[in-house]
Design a protein around this motif. Structure first.
Motif, PDB file in Angstrom:
ATOM      1  N   ASP A  74       0.811  -1.219   0.000  1.00  0.00           N
ATOM      2  CA  ASP A  74       0.000   0.000   0.000  1.00  0.00           C
ATOM      3  C   ASP A  74       0.849   1.275   0.000  1.00  0.00           C
ATOM      4  O   ASP A  74       2.023   1.265   0.381  1.00  0.00           O
ATOM      5  CB  ASP A  74      -0.881   0.047   1.254  1.00  0.00           C
ATOM      6  CG  ASP A  74      -2.029  -0.925   1.209  1.00  0.00           C
ATOM      7  OD1 ASP A  74      -2.049  -1.798   0.316  1.00  0.00           O
ATOM      8  OD2 ASP A  74      -2.913  -0.820   2.081  1.00  0.00           O
ATOM      9  N   ASP A  75       0.172   2.369  -0.388  1.00  0.00           N
ATOM     10  CA  ASP A  75       0.609   3.760  -0.167  1.00  0.00           C
ATOM     11  C   ASP A  75       1.669   4.276  -1.133  1.00  0.00           C
ATOM     12  O   ASP A  75       2.081   5.423  -1.021  1.00  0.00           O
ATOM     13  CB  ASP A  75       1.120   3.966   1.265  1.00  0.00           C
ATOM     14  CG  ASP A  75       0.025   3.826   2.305  1.00  0.00           C
ATOM     15  OD1 ASP A  75      -1.132   3.574   1.909  1.00  0.00           O
ATOM     16  OD2 ASP A  75       0.316   3.955   3.504  1.00  0.00           O
ATOM     17  N   ILE A 100      -1.640   5.250  -4.279  1.00  0.00           N
ATOM     18  CA  ILE A 100      -2.294   6.513  -3.953  1.00  0.00           C
ATOM     19  C   ILE A 100      -2.105   7.465  -5.129  1.00  0.00           C
ATOM     20  O   ILE A 100      -0.981   7.630  -5.631  1.00  0.00           O
ATOM     21  CB  ILE A 100      -1.698   7.115  -2.673  1.00  0.00           C
ATOM     22  CG1 ILE A 100      -2.013   6.213  -1.477  1.00  0.00           C
ATOM     23  CG2 ILE A 100      -2.232   8.525  -2.425  1.00  0.00           C
ATOM     24  CD1 ILE A 100      -1.385   6.679  -0.176  1.00  0.00           C
ATOM     25  N   HIS A 126      -6.063   3.003  -4.240  1.00  0.00           N
ATOM     26  CA  HIS A 126      -5.982   3.230  -2.791  1.00  0.00           C
ATOM     27  C   HIS A 126      -6.368   4.669  -2.446  1.00  0.00           C
ATOM     28  O   HIS A 126      -5.905   5.202  -1.442  1.00  0.00           O
ATOM     29  CB  HIS A 126      -4.577   2.903  -2.286  1.00  0.00           C
ATOM     30  CG  HIS A 126      -4.483   2.678  -0.800  1.00  0.00           C
ATOM     31  ND1 HIS A 126      -5.445   1.993  -0.086  1.00  0.00           N
ATOM     32  CD2 HIS A 126      -3.527   3.038   0.110  1.00  0.00           C
ATOM     33  CE1 HIS A 126      -5.083   1.944   1.197  1.00  0.00           C
ATOM     34  NE2 HIS A 126      -3.928   2.585   1.341  1.00  0.00           N
ATOM     35  N   HIS A 130      -5.626   9.336   0.587  1.00  0.00           N
ATOM     36  CA  HIS A 130      -5.608   8.440   1.747  1.00  0.00           C
ATOM     37  C   HIS A 130      -6.485   8.901   2.918  1.00  0.00           C
ATOM     38  O   HIS A 130      -6.094   8.783   4.082  1.00  0.00           O
ATOM     39  CB  HIS A 130      -4.161   8.244   2.239  1.00  0.00           C
ATOM     40  CG  HIS A 130      -3.964   6.944   2.961  1.00  0.00           C
ATOM     41  ND1 HIS A 130      -4.172   6.801   4.326  1.00  0.00           N
ATOM     42  CD2 HIS A 130      -3.568   5.732   2.521  1.00  0.00           C
ATOM     43  CE1 HIS A 130      -3.906   5.553   4.682  1.00  0.00           C
ATOM     44  NE2 HIS A 130      -3.529   4.879   3.611  1.00  0.00           N
ATOM     45  N   PRO A 166      -8.444   3.097   2.473  1.00  0.00           N
ATOM     46  CA  PRO A 166      -7.441   3.450   3.487  1.00  0.00           C
ATOM     47  C   PRO A 166      -7.959   3.169   4.896  1.00  0.00           C
ATOM     48  O   PRO A 166      -9.129   3.423   5.203  1.00  0.00           O
ATOM     49  CB  PRO A 166      -7.244   4.955   3.262  1.00  0.00           C
ATOM     50  CG  PRO A 166      -7.552   5.149   1.808  1.00  0.00           C
ATOM     51  CD  PRO A 166      -8.683   4.193   1.529  1.00  0.00           C
ATOM     52  N   TYR A 167      -7.090   2.624   5.738  1.00  0.00           N
ATOM     53  CA  TYR A 167      -7.404   2.253   7.124  1.00  0.00           C
ATOM     54  C   TYR A 167      -8.475   1.159   7.196  1.00  0.00           C
ATOM     55  O   TYR A 167      -8.977   0.861   8.273  1.00  0.00           O
ATOM     56  CB  TYR A 167      -7.882   3.467   7.938  1.00  0.00           C
ATOM     57  CG  TYR A 167      -7.039   4.694   7.756  1.00  0.00           C
ATOM     58  CD1 TYR A 167      -5.769   4.778   8.333  1.00  0.00           C
ATOM     59  CD2 TYR A 167      -7.490   5.781   6.998  1.00  0.00           C
ATOM     60  CE1 TYR A 167      -4.978   5.908   8.154  1.00  0.00           C
ATOM     61  CE2 TYR A 167      -6.717   6.905   6.823  1.00  0.00           C
ATOM     62  CZ  TYR A 167      -5.454   6.969   7.397  1.00  0.00           C
ATOM     63  OH  TYR A 167      -4.666   8.084   7.220  1.00  0.00           O
ATOM     64  N   TRP A 195       4.141  -0.269   9.348  1.00  0.00           N
ATOM     65  CA  TRP A 195       4.128   1.187   9.463  1.00  0.00           C
ATOM     66  C   TRP A 195       4.500   1.625  10.879  1.00  0.00           C
ATOM     67  O   TRP A 195       5.041   2.719  11.085  1.00  0.00           O
ATOM     68  CB  TRP A 195       2.729   1.734   9.137  1.00  0.00           C
ATOM     69  CG  TRP A 195       1.643   1.145   9.997  1.00  0.00           C
ATOM     70  CD1 TRP A 195       0.919   0.011   9.757  1.00  0.00           C
ATOM     71  CD2 TRP A 195       1.186   1.650  11.261  1.00  0.00           C
ATOM     72  NE1 TRP A 195       0.028  -0.230  10.790  1.00  0.00           N
ATOM     73  CE2 TRP A 195       0.175   0.767  11.725  1.00  0.00           C
ATOM     74  CE3 TRP A 195       1.517   2.766  12.039  1.00  0.00           C
ATOM     75  CZ2 TRP A 195      -0.494   0.962  12.933  1.00  0.00           C
ATOM     76  CZ3 TRP A 195       0.852   2.947  13.250  1.00  0.00           C
ATOM     77  CH2 TRP A 195      -0.143   2.062  13.684  1.00  0.00           C
ATOM     78  N   HIS A 219       3.622  -2.204   3.223  1.00  0.00           N
ATOM     79  CA  HIS A 219       3.680  -0.847   2.671  1.00  0.00           C
ATOM     80  C   HIS A 219       5.038  -0.642   2.010  1.00  0.00           C
ATOM     81  O   HIS A 219       6.071  -0.714   2.696  1.00  0.00           O
ATOM     82  CB  HIS A 219       3.479   0.200   3.775  1.00  0.00           C
ATOM     83  CG  HIS A 219       2.133   0.132   4.429  1.00  0.00           C
ATOM     84  ND1 HIS A 219       1.835  -0.795   5.417  1.00  0.00           N
ATOM     85  CD2 HIS A 219       1.010   0.876   4.234  1.00  0.00           C
ATOM     86  CE1 HIS A 219       0.573  -0.622   5.802  1.00  0.00           C
ATOM     87  NE2 HIS A 219       0.048   0.377   5.113  1.00  0.00           N
TER      88      HIS A 219
END
Length: 268
Positions: A74-75, A100, A126, A130, A166-167, A195, A219
């Motif tokens: 992710d991210d 993202i 994503h 975010h 996200p989350y 993270w 990530h």
């Protein structure tokens, strides 16, 4: 697609075009053949992907019988993503990248997302910036998904079919909007907490606890996560795992709007 395969793919593409165009178009092609031809590699990549409906083409693993695990990142794309792609290529491992939009825009020219696609990884939405999607207005939710969809499609020619909120922030409205956008919601059942705990050995150990059918959350924006990848691949490889993309894990493109956390023995 590997970089070394581009010349061969070009030859194949030219051959296909020459054999399939109508006679009148062939005449135009032959007339222009005397002039120098300049090939845009980005446009070529788009045309090659257009010849393969349902990208990324599944390698057809039977995850009902094999011990499959889907690594997801992710991210990104970020400053460590290129190194991660090198590591995955060396092991012939495919993964799923949830990008993202703002990070894609920051990568001038889309060099990294084009490589993600070219190397055969799955790419997913994503959001643009975010935020927790379940807390947004309907208009803001649409923009978060649409802006990222637009920039990835413009740079790679790929229409994303999966997304990660996200989350993990989702609700009925998010589900309805992702259904309209043709996106399945992909969550996870193994959280490496990379993270929070920026220690490569810790990340590798937690990823190594995956079970058959697991979706592992990582990530690629963290150096320590990328450093953990060789060890986690070794650990899971010794246990007999096959590394697949999310779509390969389920043997099909996941259903739009539906939420997935892992593949169960029943295939769900």
């Amino acid at each position: 697609m590997r970089v070394w395969a581009l010349p061969l793919a070009l030859v194949a593409l030219v051959s296909c075009v020459t054999q399939s165009v109508p006679r009148r178009q062939q005449a135009r092609v032959h007339t222009a053949a005397a002039r120098p031809v300049v090939i845009d590699p980005v446009m070529l990549a788009k045309r090659l992907r257009a010849m393969q409906p349902g990208w990324p083409r599944s390698r057809k693993f039977d995850c009902a019988r094999l011990k499959c695990v889907a690594l997801t990142f992710d991210d990104g794309p970020g400053e460590y993503t290129w190194r991660l792609l090198d590591l995955l290529r060396q092991r012939d491992v495919r993964a799923t990248f949830f990008v993202i939009g703002q990070m894609v825009a920051a990568d001038k020219g889309g060099r990294i997302v084009r490589r993600i696609v070219g190397d055969g990884h799955e790419i997913g939405n994503h959001s643009w910036s975010h935020p927790p999607l379940a807390e947004l207005s309907h208009e803001a939710l649409q923009k978060e998904l649409k802006h990222t969809e637009d920039i990835v499609r413009r740079l790679t020619g790929v229409r994303m079919r999966v997304m990660r909120p996200p989350y993990g922030s989702t609700d009925d409205e998010v589900a309805a909007e992702t259904r309209r956008e043709g996106l399945a919601q992909i969550l996870w059942n193994v959280d490496t907490l990379d993270w929070r705990d920026r220690v490569a050995t810790t990340v590798a150990r937690r990823a190594g606890e995956a079970k058959p059918g697991s979706i592992v959350l990582l990530h690629d924006i963290h150096r320590t996560t990328v450093e953990a990848v060789p060890a986690l691949l070794d650990t899971l490889g010794r246990k007999g795992y096959t590394f697949v993309t999310v779509s390969e894990l389920y043997g099909r493109t996941p259903a739009p709007g539906r939420t997935y956390t892992e593949r169960t023995p029943t295939g769900r």
